[in-house]
Design a protein around this motif. Sequence first.
Motif, mmCIF file in Angstrom:
data_model
loop_
_atom_site.group_PDB
_atom_site.id
_atom_site.type_symbol
_atom_site.label_atom_id
_atom_site.label_comp_id
_atom_site.label_asym_id
_atom_site.label_seq_id
_atom_site.Cartn_x
_atom_site.Cartn_y
_atom_site.Cartn_z
ATOM 1 N N GLY A 1 0.795 -1.206 0.000
ATOM 2 C CA GLY A 1 0.000 0.000 0.000
ATOM 3 C C GLY A 1 0.833 1.265 0.000
ATOM 4 N N VAL A 2 0.163 2.401 0.195
ATOM 5 C CA VAL A 2 0.812 3.704 0.237
ATOM 6 C C VAL A 2 0.507 4.368 1.570
ATOM 7 C CG1 VAL A 2 0.704 4.005 -2.266
ATOM 8 C CG2 VAL A 2 -1.170 4.860 -0.842
ATOM 9 N N TYR A 3 1.375 5.280 1.984
ATOM 10 C CA TYR A 3 1.159 6.039 3.206
ATOM 11 C C TYR A 3 0.474 7.336 2.813
ATOM 12 C CZ TYR A 3 2.174 7.664 7.974
ATOM 13 O OH TYR A 3 2.076 8.096 9.281
ATOM 14 N N ALA A 4 -0.844 7.387 3.026
ATOM 15 C CA ALA A 4 -1.639 8.492 2.506
ATOM 16 C C ALA A 4 -2.830 8.743 3.418
ATOM 17 C CB ALA A 4 -2.131 8.174 1.093
ATOM 18 N N TYR A 5 -3.499 9.855 3.191
ATOM 19 C CA TYR A 5 -4.753 10.140 3.879
ATOM 20 C C TYR A 5 -5.884 9.426 3.143
ATOM 21 C CZ TYR A 5 -2.943 13.604 7.126
ATOM 22 O OH TYR A 5 -2.275 14.219 8.155
ATOM 23 N N ASP A 6 -6.684 8.673 3.916
ATOM 24 C CA ASP A 6 -7.777 7.924 3.300
ATOM 25 C C ASP A 6 -8.947 7.863 4.270
ATOM 26 O OD1 ASP A 6 -9.197 6.465 1.447
ATOM 27 O OD2 ASP A 6 -7.910 4.686 1.514
ATOM 28 N N LYS A 7 -10.113 7.496 3.733
ATOM 29 C CA LYS A 7 -11.319 7.332 4.536
ATOM 30 C C LYS A 7 -11.195 6.084 5.404
ATOM 31 C CE LYS A 7 -13.822 7.185 0.817
ATOM 32 N NZ LYS A 7 -14.973 7.092 -0.120
ATOM 33 N N THR A 8 -11.832 6.128 6.574
ATOM 34 C CA THR A 8 -11.865 4.952 7.441
ATOM 35 C C THR A 8 -13.113 4.121 7.213
ATOM 36 O OG1 THR A 8 -12.878 6.258 9.208
ATOM 37 C CG2 THR A 8 -10.474 6.046 9.228
ATOM 38 N N ASP A 9 -14.095 4.663 6.510
ATOM 39 C CA ASP A 9 -15.328 3.925 6.234
ATOM 40 C C ASP A 9 -15.890 4.395 4.903
ATOM 41 O OD1 ASP A 9 -17.708 5.939 6.665
ATOM 42 O OD2 ASP A 9 -16.309 6.327 8.304
ATOM 43 N N ALA A 10 -16.947 3.705 4.454
ATOM 44 C CA ALA A 10 -17.482 3.969 3.122
ATOM 45 C C ALA A 10 -18.292 5.246 3.025
ATOM 46 C CB ALA A 10 -18.343 2.779 2.670
#
Length: 451
Positions: free
Chosen positions: A290-299
């Motif tokens: 994977g990548v180290y990034a900002y992402d959502k924790t849920d849908a």
Amino acid sequence: MTAALPTQWRSTLPYLAEPLPPDLTPESVSGGAVGVNLPLELVRQSVSSREYWPIPDEVRDAYRTFRPTPLWRATGFERAIGARVPVYMKYEGGNVSGSHKLNTALAQAHYYRKAGVKELVTGTGAGQWGTALAAACALFGLRCRVFMVESSLRRKPYRGVLMRMLGAELHTSPSGLTQVAARRTEGVGNSLALAIGEAVEYASTHDGVAFSIGSGETYSILHQSVIGIEAQAQLAEAEAAIDTVVGAVGAGSNFGGIALPFLAEARSTGAPLPTLVAAESATAPKLTRGVYAYDKTDATGSGPMEAMYTIGSDHPIPDAHAAGLRFHGAAKLISALRHTGELDATAVTQREALDAGRLLTRHEAVLPAPESGHALAAAAKLATTGADGLRAERGVLVCVSGHGYLDLAAYEQLLTGELGDEAPTEEALLRAVSGLSPVRPGAPLLTGGLR
């Protein structure tokens, strides 16, 4: 090996090489704010530099029914794999939930009840967390509602029966109750992110209801520190030496629970840090590909964007028996430690995991959950030929995070030769993360375990 029941949880936050990256709120991302219904004590446990936190008396009283949990040297498993070094097992499956998840479920139910909440709602993959929260709510007099990934519930219907016996309202995910489920895209029906998203939406639209999560949050990892604290005392009592600690990773609570107390102890005393190895599913390889990034924790995308190793919250994760590990991202605390090089990771196929589980069943008379099989497979490699450039030289400690009595359909597929594996392609991973923002400005978004 015995140990006293811990009186305190231990935090790793005081020993981080650098502070955790701040969350990005929906307001700063998309202009829409969202309310957070989280008890202040859990907030403090997530951000404070305090190292030790007293376990509330009523939580500790509930722990007494199943803690301390056993630790033993798995000599039969060692012989079966041809181990060069001792392998020690810490077993967390001896409670009504069948897993380590009850450690934080009890704590969260305690704090939410004190905050005046009447009902807790959650999403669950394999069902261990849903069962744990249902049990904790029953003990603390709260209502409970669970959204469970449809493919997992279909395979493990008795997980649903157990949750209902404990008084929980159970819904398959995708359900007909939420907008996020109505908007789902192809492949999201097997998604833990969707089940969590449904729970988040439900909690936000009902009075007296709060969302509770069991794995990725910093406070839940703190509550799991009882695992590693007990293991340290048990190993010391046996005068046993280990240089490697292994746990499976979905979001990170089981791995954090067994491994991070060793990190805190090493940092506080100046002792050598054991090699900490996170064993993840090859179907959701956030720490290794994977990548180290900002992402959502849920849908829903309504919660904060967190800094994590991720394969993309919109990536359609293949159906697999590693249900509890089928989450797109790792906890921000686990991700930060991966980024600074203080923990390592290895990906395990479900065939490898269930083969390792079968060995443990035959040679130690313990039937592990498929999730735990990933840690066992990694431990077997580390104790023999090595894995991803890592090899134990003195001894391995592995957390068997739950039992597999409700996962026998998976083992049946192994025995009949019907078990398959499906890992994401590099092209699919690149598509899933292409719109994400790197945690470090200017860093490229590359797959392959970017640190």
